[in-house]
Design a protein around this motif. Structure first.
Motif, PDB file in Angstrom:
ATOM      1  N   ALA A  74       0.956  -1.251  -0.172  1.00 27.10           N
ATOM      2  CA  ALA A  74       0.024  -0.035   0.082  1.00 27.10           C
ATOM      3  C   ALA A  74       0.960   1.421  -0.079  1.00 27.10           C
ATOM      4  O   ALA A  74       2.147   1.220   0.143  1.00 27.10           O
ATOM      5  CB  ALA A  74      -0.816  -0.170   1.326  1.00 27.10           C
ATOM      6  N   LYS A  75       0.039   2.321  -0.237  1.00 31.18           N
ATOM      7  CA  LYS A  75       1.085   3.821  -0.232  1.00 31.18           C
ATOM      8  C   LYS A  75       1.031   4.265   1.285  1.00 31.18           C
ATOM      9  O   LYS A  75       1.789   4.833   1.723  1.00 31.18           O
ATOM     10  CB  LYS A  75       0.472   4.660  -1.336  1.00 31.18           C
ATOM     11  CG  LYS A  75       0.589   4.300  -2.681  1.00 31.18           C
ATOM     12  CD  LYS A  75      -0.200   5.292  -3.558  1.00 31.18           C
ATOM     13  CE  LYS A  75      -0.178   4.681  -4.916  1.00 31.18           C
ATOM     14  NZ  LYS A  75      -1.093   5.720  -5.667  1.00 31.18           N
ATOM     15  N   TYR A  76       0.004   4.035   1.855  1.00 30.93           N
ATOM     16  CA  TYR A  76      -0.363   4.611   3.233  1.00 30.93           C
ATOM     17  C   TYR A  76      -0.692   3.488   4.175  1.00 30.93           C
ATOM     18  O   TYR A  76      -1.849   2.653   3.654  1.00 30.93           O
ATOM     19  CB  TYR A  76      -1.197   6.072   3.021  1.00 30.93           C
ATOM     20  CG  TYR A  76      -0.864   7.037   2.416  1.00 30.93           C
ATOM     21  CD1 TYR A  76       0.382   7.799   2.642  1.00 30.93           C
ATOM     22  CD2 TYR A  76      -1.308   7.289   0.975  1.00 30.93           C
ATOM     23  CE1 TYR A  76       0.605   8.918   2.037  1.00 30.93           C
ATOM     24  CE2 TYR A  76      -0.709   8.177   0.033  1.00 30.93           C
ATOM     25  CZ  TYR A  76       0.106   8.966   0.458  1.00 30.93           C
ATOM     26  OH  TYR A  76       0.616   9.969  -0.239  1.00 30.93           O
ATOM     27  N   VAL A  77      -1.019   3.865   5.536  1.00 29.21           N
ATOM     28  CA  VAL A  77      -1.793   3.295   6.516  1.00 29.21           C
ATOM     29  C   VAL A  77      -2.561   4.470   7.167  1.00 29.21           C
ATOM     30  O   VAL A  77      -1.984   5.369   7.794  1.00 29.21           O
ATOM     31  CB  VAL A  77      -0.826   2.465   7.462  1.00 29.21           C
ATOM     32  CG1 VAL A  77      -1.672   2.014   8.844  1.00 29.21           C
ATOM     33  CG2 VAL A  77      -0.219   1.157   6.754  1.00 29.21           C
ATOM     34  N   ILE A  78      -3.776   4.150   7.448  1.00 31.20           N
ATOM     35  CA  ILE A  78      -4.596   5.080   8.182  1.00 31.20           C
ATOM     36  C   ILE A  78      -4.900   4.326   9.495  1.00 31.20           C
ATOM     37  O   ILE A  78      -5.283   3.172   9.557  1.00 31.20           O
ATOM     38  CB  ILE A  78      -5.817   5.481   7.655  1.00 31.20           C
ATOM     39  CG1 ILE A  78      -5.737   6.288   6.403  1.00 31.20           C
ATOM     40  CG2 ILE A  78      -6.805   6.297   8.701  1.00 31.20           C
ATOM     41  CD1 ILE A  78      -7.032   6.556   5.444  1.00 31.20           C
ATOM     42  N   HIS A 105     -12.463  10.257   4.440  1.00 32.62           N
ATOM     43  CA  HIS A 105     -12.073  11.768   4.139  1.00 32.62           C
ATOM     44  C   HIS A 105     -10.518  11.704   3.885  1.00 32.62           C
ATOM     45  O   HIS A 105      -9.873  12.094   2.938  1.00 32.62           O
ATOM     46  CB  HIS A 105     -12.417  12.542   5.125  1.00 32.62           C
ATOM     47  CG  HIS A 105     -13.990  13.007   4.948  1.00 32.62           C
ATOM     48  ND1 HIS A 105     -14.500  13.914   4.052  1.00 32.62           N
ATOM     49  CD2 HIS A 105     -14.813  12.695   5.816  1.00 32.62           C
ATOM     50  CE1 HIS A 105     -15.800  13.807   4.439  1.00 32.62           C
ATOM     51  NE2 HIS A 105     -16.163  13.234   5.282  1.00 32.62           N
ATOM     52  N   LEU A 106      -9.763  11.046   4.780  1.00 34.71           N
ATOM     53  CA  LEU A 106      -8.322  10.934   4.554  1.00 34.71           C
ATOM     54  C   LEU A 106      -8.096  10.245   3.370  1.00 34.71           C
ATOM     55  O   LEU A 106      -6.966  10.769   2.570  1.00 34.71           O
ATOM     56  CB  LEU A 106      -7.652  10.131   5.810  1.00 34.71           C
ATOM     57  CG  LEU A 106      -7.433  11.087   7.218  1.00 34.71           C
ATOM     58  CD1 LEU A 106      -6.938  10.138   8.255  1.00 34.71           C
ATOM     59  CD2 LEU A 106      -6.231  12.094   6.897  1.00 34.71           C
ATOM     60  N   GLU A 109      -8.516  12.801   0.463  1.00 36.82           N
ATOM     61  CA  GLU A 109      -7.351  13.820   0.594  1.00 36.82           C
ATOM     62  C   GLU A 109      -5.993  13.480  -0.043  1.00 36.82           C
ATOM     63  O   GLU A 109      -5.143  14.039  -0.361  1.00 36.82           O
ATOM     64  CB  GLU A 109      -7.230  14.058   2.180  1.00 36.82           C
ATOM     65  CG  GLU A 109      -8.268  15.083   2.551  1.00 36.82           C
ATOM     66  CD  GLU A 109      -8.023  15.343   4.031  1.00 36.82           C
ATOM     67  OE1 GLU A 109      -6.915  15.114   4.680  1.00 36.82           O
ATOM     68  OE2 GLU A 109      -9.158  15.643   4.768  1.00 36.82           O
ATOM     69  N   HIS A 110      -5.766  11.967   0.021  1.00 35.95           N
ATOM     70  CA  HIS A 110      -4.611  11.427  -0.409  1.00 35.95           C
ATOM     71  C   HIS A 110      -4.652  10.669  -1.668  1.00 35.95           C
ATOM     72  O   HIS A 110      -3.714   9.990  -2.178  1.00 35.95           O
ATOM     73  CB  HIS A 110      -3.995  10.510   0.734  1.00 35.95           C
ATOM     74  CG  HIS A 110      -3.560  11.175   1.848  1.00 35.95           C
ATOM     75  ND1 HIS A 110      -4.317  11.873   3.050  1.00 35.95           N
ATOM     76  CD2 HIS A 110      -2.256  11.667   2.213  1.00 35.95           C
ATOM     77  CE1 HIS A 110      -3.385  12.395   3.776  1.00 35.95           C
ATOM     78  NE2 HIS A 110      -2.121  12.570   3.261  1.00 35.95           N
ATOM     79  N   ASN A 111      -5.796  11.098  -2.412  1.00 36.59           N
ATOM     80  CA  ASN A 111      -6.127  10.631  -3.884  1.00 36.59           C
ATOM     81  C   ASN A 111      -5.927   9.070  -3.990  1.00 36.59           C
ATOM     82  O   ASN A 111      -5.661   8.741  -4.832  1.00 36.59           O
ATOM     83  CB  ASN A 111      -5.160  11.132  -4.766  1.00 36.59           C
ATOM     84  CG  ASN A 111      -5.211  12.863  -4.818  1.00 36.59           C
ATOM     85  OD1 ASN A 111      -6.271  13.211  -4.963  1.00 36.59           O
ATOM     86  ND2 ASN A 111      -3.972  13.130  -4.455  1.00 36.59           N
ATOM     87  N   ALA A 112      -6.723   8.337  -2.854  1.00 45.30           N
ATOM     88  CA  ALA A 112      -6.625   7.025  -2.818  1.00 45.30           C
ATOM     89  C   ALA A 112      -7.659   6.395  -3.813  1.00 45.30           C
ATOM     90  O   ALA A 112      -8.852   7.181  -4.039  1.00 45.30           O
ATOM     91  CB  ALA A 112      -6.919   6.436  -1.693  1.00 45.30           C
ATOM     92  N   ARG A 113      -7.247   5.477  -4.468  1.00 52.40           N
ATOM     93  CA  ARG A 113      -8.512   4.868  -5.712  1.00 52.40           C
ATOM     94  C   ARG A 113      -9.081   3.393  -4.938  1.00 52.40           C
ATOM     95  O   ARG A 113     -10.000   3.016  -5.376  1.00 52.40           O
ATOM     96  CB  ARG A 113      -7.806   4.384  -6.989  1.00 52.40           C
ATOM     97  CG  ARG A 113      -7.472   5.838  -7.634  1.00 52.40           C
ATOM     98  CD  ARG A 113      -8.829   6.119  -8.286  1.00 52.40           C
ATOM     99  NE  ARG A 113      -8.386   7.433  -8.873  1.00 52.40           N
ATOM    100  CZ  ARG A 113      -9.308   8.425  -8.919  1.00 52.40           C
ATOM    101  NH1 ARG A 113     -10.143   8.586  -7.979  1.00 52.40           N
ATOM    102  NH2 ARG A 113      -9.129   9.575  -9.468  1.00 52.40           N
ATOM    103  N   SER A 114      -8.253   2.801  -3.824  1.00 49.31           N
ATOM    104  CA  SER A 114      -8.571   1.862  -3.360  1.00 49.31           C
ATOM    105  C   SER A 114      -8.327   1.926  -1.954  1.00 49.31           C
ATOM    106  O   SER A 114      -7.255   2.190  -1.484  1.00 49.31           O
ATOM    107  CB  SER A 114      -8.061   0.415  -4.017  1.00 49.31           C
ATOM    108  OG  SER A 114      -6.495   0.635  -3.852  1.00 49.31           O
TER     109      SER A 114
END
Length: 175
Positions: A74-78, A105-106, A109-114
């Motif tokens: 993944a790119k990020y972890v929320i 919402h996060l 804001e981070h342009n997630a597609r999935s």
């Protein structure tokens, strides 16, 4: 229209732009999903969580913060902190809904597609699984009435009973 997929297994193995962690307020890892994400994601996740703690002192129930995904697919972890279930009269349902909304919402804001969600608050925090699943799915579906930038949401269930509950909810919505 967002594609919602219910999966069974380990959330850390399913690729997505964002993986949501059912975190605790310390942001320092723990058991269950939180521990697995920290272990498999590596030191970069903990490092960013420690910086967030230094800046704001952790994360409270109903809120979420975002970090790198480290070694995860993944790119990020929320890191989402859901509420502990007490008796249902302390605003737990509203806090859980707020937690899912903050994650969505996060992600936008981070342009997630999935993105992939675990079953927030249903483990150690003892939120009733059926109620938690209904809140999560209602929140996700309501969000996508106004915002369709996320194309796929995976709901990743580690336990069979959570998987069965979500499958039934999604099936009812398709009818």
């Amino acid at each position: 229209m967002c594609n919602i997929i219910v999966l069974k297994g380990d959330i850390t193995v399913y690729p997505a732009d964002i993986i949501v962690n059912a975190a605790n307020s310390s942001l320092l890892g723990g058991g269950g999903v939180d521990g697995a994400i920290h272990r498999k994601g590596g030191a970069a996740i903990l490092d960013e969580c420690q910086k967030i703690r230094a800046r704001q002192g952790g994360c409270y129930a109903g809120n979420a913060v975002i970090t790198t995904a480290g070694l995860l697919p993944a790119k990020y972890v929320i890191h989402a902190v859901g509420p502990r279930w007490n008796d249902g009269t302390k605003g737990e349902a509203e806090l859980l809904q707020q937690t899912y909304q903050r994650c969505l919402h996060l992600a936008v804001e981070h342009n997630a597609r999935s993105m992939s969600f675990p079953n927030i608050s249903t483990g150690t925090y003892q939120f009733p699984k059926e109620l938690a699943a209904q809140i999560a799915s209602d929140t996700i579906f309501a969000f996508f009435e106004d915002n369709q930038s996320i194309e796929t949401i995976n709901i990743v269930c580690y336990e069979q009973d959570n998987y069965d509950i979500y499958q039934a909810i999604i099936k009812r919505r398709e009818i």
